[in-house]
Design a protein around this motif. Structure first.
Motif: not given
Lengths: 462, 462
Positions: B97-114, B172-180
């Motif tokens: 995956x390449x986590x990249x919300x269109x509303x987080x243009x500040x993030x420098x893209x990175x990829x997560x995979x084995x 500049x990195x993807x941000x994750x949350x737990x909306x719950x």
């Protein structure tokens, strides 16, 4: 709170220490393996040694092969929660050692072998420039307080003999040394001037003092040295470098190799165990599992057979620096070539990028190599490659390695291992904070880190 | 000394940062992956997002499946030293995956995979009782300085939305949350009062702000809850506990599970990636790999397929606490049941006996699970189970996990991984101390630990 308690074996003078942790919920206290030793050093083994009397062979292997379960074996078995016969059988088969010089009656017997709890060694020792005898004795006490199962005295410089004497007389754990270091001092620091005679006399002096195991780099043969030429980090073992320099300067086979049988005769008289050194171990992940390392390992296998012919106990030293995917091969080849003699490894470090954190880079490798069968782990402190460890570094190294060792005990299914984790997990789940702290590997730090603001609900993440 | 340099891709606004370490021996500088971000946050992805225009599906998976190599994919590929087509193919297959919300243009893209470098996530966040918005932004900057590849904002209490906004705009990195967590605050902290509507609205608000991935505990189904009853440590995941409480109170299937397809439609509009939560992960080694954990994992596999039908990116969260011999099974089953979606694990801790050192107990498990194929590791700090991490704890956690991740990169043979180790090992062997420090994961600490009294000879031990 922990209480020191003793379990008495088949004779009244066989009293095995445990650290007992009482629990607040009324369940039975948890008994933990205790390496801290008595407050005042005491020759607990004196009577046992005297009863067996003198002889040209007084090794635990000698007795085990004759079917004799010594008090030392029973003592070690009680510590492990395993039958004394298993300890005897594993020693007799060469799969375990019980390092116990007859001149070190202060040591509380313990056993090193893949069927038993994974052990941790801590290195201490004065250097030419710093530290005093008292400081080193304090480091010994400190290291064993945190769980070091054996201690190696790697002192150099002046007062080397006096330091060793003080350490031995204060130590309830087996003490290891590298006699080559003292031999080198005797010849003014020039490896070329070393000789069998200087080395032999040094070994005898140290054996007389009571050293329980000695690292001997007898596997660095003349023909092996060129195999290290193309490495990124050449020969990084101090003992290996010394012997390689001697072999090249004299263009002769190593005197440790050619005189190995004589060494065995000396070791048999005191019950000194061999720790066959890996002088050609890799000093970087790039050099792991190479021709030099494995050529030496094959030689260590040969030497193991010779030692066993003399009823002398043997363990085999291993690397060093090894990436994770090459760790298992180290154990597999060591077990095959060295006939299942116990493996004793330094780490290994699984990456070279983190100086100041090599207790962590290597705890990863240590846990894995122990899971695959390594019997004892030599700790690495945060100062590795950078400086000499102080008190905090010794603690950090021992703690990281106790974690690695215990993680391996769990993975191998040692029958007594999981009780500790489960007791702590129950305390955690029931918010019995004091029980959790008391059961911790480092109760003081756990207590200090506890934040009263943490919500009284299951922890946020793990 | 390290220099920030940029490598320009196929278009002038595609500038990929690296930390370049010059070497004193005249050899080529070493370029290291750089997560630290620009000094001033900048919407580097703005033009790329605008060029693609709006749509009901704007995910990187959507484009990858259509054979489009986005600038984000190329950016991530240059960071990895791998072909952009590989990044696209792995995303298209769901293996990355390449986590990249269109509303987080500040993030420098990175990829997560084995197939890619193992990534590290750091958790930060205000609690109800302590810390301010500025402190959390400072923690973000601090965590990424040491190499955190993504950051999860687990804030609770007041100003949760304001904190998240500040973090996103500075990150500049993807941000994750737990909306719950935020949804729970909206209903006064009572899990029973939660509803799909409250949850959905929270997700939309957070997606609007730019959150790149969200933990959703949709695998905690009503029927799974009783499976955890016999455990030593029950349900320790906060999200898992909340959803279990809701399911039991209503005796209804989880609204996260029943409304999952609607959630996918929302995620597709913003390119939010799923981090499918492991609400039933084990909280102790005793509970590892049990029926509750694996029942949930099977459900996560089902949900993965649903997400993929919506072209929504997915990764799968994993434990937690697992003894070493049970680690591989976690990866094997996750890969099989979740169709090779990337695995994202918390540790796992390999023993429970060392509170205050769980960055180490878990770095061991993290390195191993990453070697077996886990794509991202969620860090654990020394304060785990004890309190909220401060600045020093964040650093300790990130460093321990960068070690674990890199050790796994070496073991998996990532083509760019060993260059770093070898450069440092050469510097070490040649006593180029400044090069060694500059190449270190933590140059300052390595420099501070260096003891000038150390003899200028191969290091004493490793």
């Amino acid at each position: 709170m922990r209480n020191k308690v003793y379990v008495t074996g088949s004779r009244p003078d066989l009293r095995v220490p445990f650290a007992e942790v009482p629990l607040s919920d009324g369940s039975a206290p948890v008994r933990l393996y205790d390496t801290s030793g008595p407050a005042t050093p005491s020759p607990v083994r004196r009577a046992w040694i005297d009863e067996r009397g003198p002889g040209t062979n007084v090794t635990q292997l000698h007795y085990a092969r004759r079917g004799i379960t010594t008090p030392e074996m029973e003592f070690a078995a009680i510590r492990e929660g395993l039958p004394p016969a298993l300890v005897r059988e594993e020693i007799a088969a060469g799969r375990a050692i019980l390092p116990a010089n007859v001149n070190h009656p202060e040591s509380e017997p313990m056993v090193i072998g893949s069927r038993f709890l994974v052990k941790v060694n801590a290195n201490i020792g004065t250097s030419a420039v710093t530290s005093t005898v008292d400081e080193e004795v304090a480091k010994l006490t400190w290291a064993t307080r945190w769980g070091a199962d054996t201690v190696m005295d790697l002192s150099t410089g002046r007062r080397i003999r006096e330091t060793r004497e003080a350490i031995l007389r204060h130590s309830a754990v087996p003490i290891g040394t590298v006699p080559l270091y003292e031999a080198l001092e005797k010849v003014g620091g020039d490896p070329v001037k070393l000789s069998w005679e200087v080395f032999r006399d040094t070994v005898i002096e140290q054996a007389e003092q009571g050293v329980d195991y000695m690292t001997v780099h007898a596997g660095v043969r003349l023909a092996h040295v060129p195999l290290a030429a193309e490495r990124i980090t050449g020969i990084v073992s101090r003992g290996g470098s010394i012997m390689a320099a001697w072999c090249l300067a004299h263009h002769e086979e190593s005197f440790l190799y050619t005189h190995f049988a004589e060494l065995c005769e000396i070791f048999a008289r005191y019950d000194v165990s061999f720790s066959l050194g890996d002088g050609l171990r890799p000093g970087s992940v790039a050099d792991a599992n190479d021709a030099a390392q494995f050529a030496e390992l094959r030689t260590l296998g040969e030497l193991t057979s010779i030692a066993w012919e003399h009823d002398v106990q043997v363990m085999i030293e291993g690397p060093g620096h090894v990436p994770m995917h090459k760790i298992k091969e180290n154990v597999d080849l060591q077990q095959e070539w060295c006939h299942e003699a116990p493996f004793y490894t330094l780490g290994p470090l699984t990456t070279d990028i983190a100086p100041a954190y090599d207790h962590i880079t290597s705890a990863i490798g240590a846990a894995m190599i122990a899971m695959y069968g390594t019997a004892m782990l030599c700790y690495v402190t945060p100062k590795e490659h950078l400086g000499l460890p102080d008190r905090d570094d010794v603690k950090a190294g021992v703690i990281a390695y106790k974690i690695a060792a215990h993680a391996a005990d769990l993975a191998k299914g040692h029958p007594t291992a999981r009780e500790w984790d489960d007791a702590l997990s129950r305390a955690r789940f029931e918010f019995r904070w004091e029980d959790q702290f008391n059961l911790s590997l480092d109760p003081e730090t756990a207590r200090a880190y506890h934040d009263e603001t943490l919500p009284a609900a299951p922890a946020k993440t793990a």
